[in-house]
Design a protein around this motif. Structure first.
Motif, PDB file in Angstrom:
ATOM      1  N   VAL A  51     -18.617  -6.906   5.933  1.00  0.00           N
ATOM      2  CA  VAL A  51     -18.310  -5.481   6.115  1.00  0.00           C
ATOM      3  C   VAL A  51     -17.865  -4.905   4.777  1.00  0.00           C
ATOM      4  O   VAL A  51     -16.815  -5.287   4.247  1.00  0.00           O
ATOM      5  CB  VAL A  51     -17.185  -5.296   7.169  1.00  0.00           C
ATOM      6  CG1 VAL A  51     -16.794  -3.837   7.277  1.00  0.00           C
ATOM      7  CG2 VAL A  51     -17.627  -5.852   8.505  1.00  0.00           C
ATOM      8  N   ASP A  52     -18.668  -4.015   4.233  1.00  0.00           N
ATOM      9  CA  ASP A  52     -18.364  -3.479   2.904  1.00  0.00           C
ATOM     10  C   ASP A  52     -18.883  -2.055   2.836  1.00  0.00           C
ATOM     11  O   ASP A  52     -20.001  -1.776   3.266  1.00  0.00           O
ATOM     12  CB  ASP A  52     -19.045  -4.361   1.830  1.00  0.00           C
ATOM     13  CG  ASP A  52     -18.465  -4.143   0.445  1.00  0.00           C
ATOM     14  OD1 ASP A  52     -18.461  -2.977  -0.021  1.00  0.00           O
ATOM     15  OD2 ASP A  52     -18.015  -5.108  -0.177  1.00  0.00           O
ATOM     16  N   VAL A  53     -18.070  -1.149   2.269  1.00  0.00           N
ATOM     17  CA  VAL A  53     -18.503   0.249   2.193  1.00  0.00           C
ATOM     18  C   VAL A  53     -19.359   0.511   0.947  1.00  0.00           C
ATOM     19  O   VAL A  53     -19.971   1.560   0.821  1.00  0.00           O
ATOM     20  CB  VAL A  53     -17.279   1.195   2.276  1.00  0.00           C
ATOM     21  CG1 VAL A  53     -16.534   1.238   0.947  1.00  0.00           C
ATOM     22  CG2 VAL A  53     -17.656   2.586   2.735  1.00  0.00           C
ATOM     23  N   PRO A  79       0.452   0.245  -9.679  1.00  0.00           N
ATOM     24  CA  PRO A  79       0.034   0.781  -8.369  1.00  0.00           C
ATOM     25  C   PRO A  79      -0.838  -0.233  -7.620  1.00  0.00           C
ATOM     26  O   PRO A  79      -0.703  -0.374  -6.406  1.00  0.00           O
ATOM     27  CB  PRO A  79      -0.764   2.038  -8.751  1.00  0.00           C
ATOM     28  CG  PRO A  79      -0.176   2.452 -10.063  1.00  0.00           C
ATOM     29  CD  PRO A  79       0.190   1.185 -10.779  1.00  0.00           C
ATOM     30  N   TYR A  80      -1.708  -0.962  -8.331  1.00  0.00           N
ATOM     31  CA  TYR A  80      -2.529  -1.987  -7.665  1.00  0.00           C
ATOM     32  C   TYR A  80      -1.644  -3.051  -7.013  1.00  0.00           C
ATOM     33  O   TYR A  80      -1.768  -3.335  -5.818  1.00  0.00           O
ATOM     34  CB  TYR A  80      -3.487  -2.630  -8.676  1.00  0.00           C
ATOM     35  CG  TYR A  80      -4.061  -3.950  -8.189  1.00  0.00           C
ATOM     36  CD1 TYR A  80      -4.992  -3.986  -7.148  1.00  0.00           C
ATOM     37  CD2 TYR A  80      -3.651  -5.172  -8.749  1.00  0.00           C
ATOM     38  CE1 TYR A  80      -5.505  -5.201  -6.675  1.00  0.00           C
ATOM     39  CE2 TYR A  80      -4.159  -6.383  -8.287  1.00  0.00           C
ATOM     40  CZ  TYR A  80      -5.082  -6.387  -7.246  1.00  0.00           C
ATOM     41  OH  TYR A  80      -5.577  -7.587  -6.782  1.00  0.00           O
ATOM     42  N   SER A  81      -0.745  -3.650  -7.812  1.00  0.00           N
ATOM     43  CA  SER A  81       0.024  -4.773  -7.247  1.00  0.00           C
ATOM     44  C   SER A  81       0.985  -4.285  -6.169  1.00  0.00           C
ATOM     45  O   SER A  81       1.242  -5.006  -5.190  1.00  0.00           O
ATOM     46  CB  SER A  81       0.740  -5.569  -8.337  1.00  0.00           C
ATOM     47  OG  SER A  81       1.526  -4.742  -9.147  1.00  0.00           O
ATOM     48  N   SER A 119       0.329  -1.911  -4.053  1.00  0.00           N
ATOM     49  CA  SER A 119      -0.456  -1.726  -2.820  1.00  0.00           C
ATOM     50  C   SER A 119      -0.787  -3.083  -2.192  1.00  0.00           C
ATOM     51  O   SER A 119      -0.797  -3.228  -0.974  1.00  0.00           O
ATOM     52  CB  SER A 119      -1.736  -0.921  -3.104  1.00  0.00           C
ATOM     53  OG  SER A 119      -2.650  -1.678  -3.878  1.00  0.00           O
ATOM     54  N   LYS A 120      -1.028  -4.105  -3.018  1.00  0.00           N
ATOM     55  CA  LYS A 120      -1.304  -5.437  -2.468  1.00  0.00           C
ATOM     56  C   LYS A 120      -0.020  -6.022  -1.856  1.00  0.00           C
ATOM     57  O   LYS A 120      -0.066  -6.680  -0.808  1.00  0.00           O
ATOM     58  CB  LYS A 120      -1.834  -6.376  -3.556  1.00  0.00           C
ATOM     59  CG  LYS A 120      -3.224  -6.046  -4.066  1.00  0.00           C
ATOM     60  CD  LYS A 120      -4.323  -6.144  -3.031  1.00  0.00           C
ATOM     61  CE  LYS A 120      -4.635  -7.554  -2.601  1.00  0.00           C
ATOM     62  NZ  LYS A 120      -5.813  -7.600  -1.672  1.00  0.00           N
ATOM     63  N   ALA A 121       1.123  -5.778  -2.496  1.00  0.00           N
ATOM     64  CA  ALA A 121       2.387  -6.270  -1.929  1.00  0.00           C
ATOM     65  C   ALA A 121       2.623  -5.626  -0.565  1.00  0.00           C
ATOM     66  O   ALA A 121       3.002  -6.296   0.402  1.00  0.00           O
ATOM     67  CB  ALA A 121       3.537  -5.956  -2.886  1.00  0.00           C
TER      68      ALA A 121
HETATM   69  P1  NAD Z   1     -14.077  -6.386  -6.238  1.00  0.00           P
HETATM   70  O1  NAD Z   1     -13.551  -5.094  -6.738  1.00  0.00           O
HETATM   71  O2  NAD Z   1     -15.090  -7.122  -7.035  1.00  0.00           O
HETATM   72  O3  NAD Z   1     -14.705  -6.172  -4.769  1.00  0.00           O
HETATM   73  C1  NAD Z   1     -14.081  -5.392  -3.798  1.00  0.00           C
HETATM   74  C2  NAD Z   1     -15.092  -5.129  -2.689  1.00  0.00           C
HETATM   75  O4  NAD Z   1     -14.423  -4.371  -1.653  1.00  0.00           O
HETATM   76  C3  NAD Z   1     -16.285  -4.287  -3.140  1.00  0.00           C
HETATM   77  O5  NAD Z   1     -17.482  -4.853  -2.661  1.00  0.00           O
HETATM   78  C4  NAD Z   1     -16.044  -2.926  -2.518  1.00  0.00           C
HETATM   79  O6  NAD Z   1     -17.232  -2.218  -2.205  1.00  0.00           O
HETATM   80  C5  NAD Z   1     -15.268  -3.294  -1.260  1.00  0.00           C
HETATM   81  N1  NAD Z   1     -14.419  -2.197  -0.769  1.00  0.00           N
HETATM   82  C6  NAD Z   1     -13.542  -1.450  -1.499  1.00  0.00           C
HETATM   83  N2  NAD Z   1     -12.988  -0.504  -0.710  1.00  0.00           N
HETATM   84  C7  NAD Z   1     -13.492  -0.692   0.542  1.00  0.00           C
HETATM   85  C8  NAD Z   1     -13.285  -0.039   1.784  1.00  0.00           C
HETATM   86  N3  NAD Z   1     -12.446   1.000   1.883  1.00  0.00           N
HETATM   87  N4  NAD Z   1     -13.964  -0.465   2.859  1.00  0.00           N
HETATM   88  C9  NAD Z   1     -14.834  -1.516   2.755  1.00  0.00           C
HETATM   89  N5  NAD Z   1     -15.093  -2.148   1.604  1.00  0.00           N
HETATM   90  C10 NAD Z   1     -14.411  -1.757   0.500  1.00  0.00           C
HETATM   91  O7  NAD Z   1     -12.795  -7.284  -5.971  1.00  0.00           O
HETATM   92  P2  NAD Z   1     -12.587  -8.845  -6.155  1.00  0.00           P
HETATM   93  O8  NAD Z   1     -12.212  -9.105  -7.556  1.00  0.00           O
HETATM   94  O9  NAD Z   1     -13.704  -9.561  -5.538  1.00  0.00           O
HETATM   95  O10 NAD Z   1     -11.263  -9.058  -5.277  1.00  0.00           O
HETATM   96  C11 NAD Z   1     -11.361  -9.318  -3.886  1.00  0.00           C
HETATM   97  C12 NAD Z   1      -9.966  -9.501  -3.315  1.00  0.00           C
HETATM   98  O11 NAD Z   1      -9.310 -10.576  -3.973  1.00  0.00           O
HETATM   99  C13 NAD Z   1      -9.071  -8.277  -3.490  1.00  0.00           C
HETATM  100  O12 NAD Z   1      -8.310  -8.131  -2.311  1.00  0.00           O
HETATM  101  C14 NAD Z   1      -8.181  -8.639  -4.667  1.00  0.00           C
HETATM  102  O13 NAD Z   1      -6.941  -7.990  -4.554  1.00  0.00           O
HETATM  103  C15 NAD Z   1      -8.053 -10.130  -4.480  1.00  0.00           C
HETATM  104  N6  NAD Z   1      -7.815 -10.904  -5.708  1.00  0.00           N
HETATM  105  C16 NAD Z   1      -8.641 -10.746  -6.798  1.00  0.00           C
HETATM  106  C17 NAD Z   1      -8.447 -11.546  -7.928  1.00  0.00           C
HETATM  107  C18 NAD Z   1      -9.352 -11.432  -9.132  1.00  0.00           C
HETATM  108  O14 NAD Z   1      -9.102 -12.068 -10.147  1.00  0.00           O
HETATM  109  N7  NAD Z   1     -10.437 -10.649  -9.089  1.00  0.00           N
HETATM  110  C19 NAD Z   1      -7.408 -12.488  -7.936  1.00  0.00           C
HETATM  111  C20 NAD Z   1      -6.587 -12.593  -6.816  1.00  0.00           C
HETATM  112  C21 NAD Z   1      -6.809 -11.823  -5.706  1.00  0.00           C
END
Ligand code: NAD
Ligand code: DAU
Length: 356
Positions: free
Chosen positions: A37-39, A161-163, A165-167
């Protein structure tokens, strides 16, 4: 060991979600199907999963374009596919973008997680054999000095703001477990790298710019430290947590592989030189120190003893090998880089940074 028939992966068209889908569909222990599921924001591209579509058809891999903030759409998918596990990756994930425009980070990362939790709670209604796994980050713990590590019980202290929102989303997930008994697991991981990493993040941006002969922008003095993990090792960690992790628990996942940004960029230049048969100097001279990121966290470092001891997980790809695999992947997939860099992403870069 828990087994699942239908796993809803949110954000599977992004970097880690896509690598996770490819990884678990290749496992003999997993016989179920995936609903991705991805937007498709600027960071998501179905091109990243074309090989998966070709290999598995719609029997084991289904793509649904939907927004995790849209409760009706999520409910419909939960119903139609009788989802028994959600692995939640979908998020706005880039710290720099959260500084320029935090709005989507709050609505997607916080409200979107809330929507998924509520949909799962309503659909599963206390039934056995369900699981909500939340994919989170080590950035929730804040920033370290030159020593020390993040443990699972390190107090939360997010700074961007990113961290933040994740917290917030981590707290919601734990609250749904504590209050409603929703079966959840969480993981907090350090910086990932590898194939399909969007070329706005440090490693793929440096590779793409170096190959184009463009400047390699290093923030401040390049002395900030990150702990790097090959993305497939993260995918395996999540697989182990959803299969055997303790309900209600968080697991830290990391590379135990710390690098100052400037040292990492220099090492990457060496790998690029070797792989392309060009001189290292050709790449090194592109390094350009630029204005620092506001509020730039100094250092992240993960202690991941829990997942190692409880689930027998460990890193399998050392950094030299991982960087080489990554550089080769970008060399072989320049059309992918072109495709994902066009459109919305290039307009945003033009507006905020000029040409870069
Ligand atoms: P990314 O930005 O590459 O991918 C995010 C995906 O989410 C995209 O495909 C996007 O289209 C989709 N998306 C965004 N908003 C959406 C919505 N409203 N509805 C549906 N889909 C939506 O991110 P990533 O690097 O693959 O990270 C994935 C997860 O892992 C995130 O939650 C991130 O916080 C976490 N994370 C990432 C890292 C890293 O190093 N990249 C490390 C730890 C944790
Ligand atoms: O720690 C996990 C986090 O790692 C994830 O939760 C995030 O989703 C992910 O984006 C990543 O965050 P970082 O901010 O650490 O990653 P990024 O690749 O953006 O930056 C890594 C380091 O490199 C950081 O210290 C900033 C610096 N940097 C980054 C870019 C994009 C530069 O010096 N120049 C750059 O152009």
């Amino acid at each position: 060991m828990r087994t699942f028939t239908t796993i809803m992966v949110t954000g599977g068209a992004g970097f880690i979600g896509g690598n996770f889908i490819r990884h678990i569909l290749g496992k003999k222990e997993f016989e179920g199907r995936i609903v991705n599921v991805d937007v498709l924001t600027y960071a998501g591209n179905p091109l990243s999963l074309r090989d998966v579509e070709e290999a598995h058809g719609t029997k084991r891999y289904i793509f649904k374009r939907a927004d995790i903030r849209d409760r009706e759409a999520i409910d419909r998918i939960m119903d139609e596919y009788d989802v028994d596990c959600i692995v939640h990756f979908a998020a706005e994930s880039h710290v720099d973008r959260s500084i320029y425009g935090p709005g989507d980070f709050v609505t997607t990362n916080v409200n979107g997680t809330f929507t998924l939790l509520e949909s799962a709670r309503t659909h599963w209604n206390g039934k056995e054999g369900k699981l909500f796994h939340h994919v989170s980050t080590d950035e929730v713990y804040g920033s370290l000095g030159d020593t020390g590590y993040f443990f699972e019980d390190t107090p939360y202290d997010p700074k961007s703001p990113y961290s933040a929102s994740k917290a917030a989303s981590d707290h919601l997930v734990r609250a749904w477990n504590h209050t409603y008994g929703l079966p959840v697991t969480l993981s907090n991981c350090s910086n990932n790298y590898g194939p399909y990493h969007f070329p706005e993040k440090l490693i793929p941006l440096m590779i793409a710019n170096a190959l184009d002969g463009k400047p390699l922008p290093v923030y401040g003095k390049g002395e900030n430290v990150r702990d790097w993990l090959y993305v497939v090792d993260h995918a395996e960690a999540i697989w182990r947590i959803i299969s055997r992790g303790r309900i209600g628990e968080s697991y830290n996942v990391g590379g135990e592989n710390e690098w100052k940004n400037i040292e990492l960029v220099k090492r990457l230049c060496a790998v690029l030189a070797r792989t392309t048969n060009r001189s290292e100097d050709e790449f090194l001279r592109l390094i350009t120190f630029v204005q620092d990121r506001p509020g730039h966290d100094h250092r992240y470092a993960i202690n991941c003893d829990r997942i190692k001891k409880e689930l027998g997980w460990k890193q399998s790809v050392d950094f030299e090998k991982g960087l080489e695999l990554t550089v080769r992947w970008y060399l072989d997939n320049q059309a992918w880089v072109e495709e994902v860099r066009s459109g919305e992403y290039s307009r945003w870069i033009e507006k905020n940074y000029g040409s870069r």
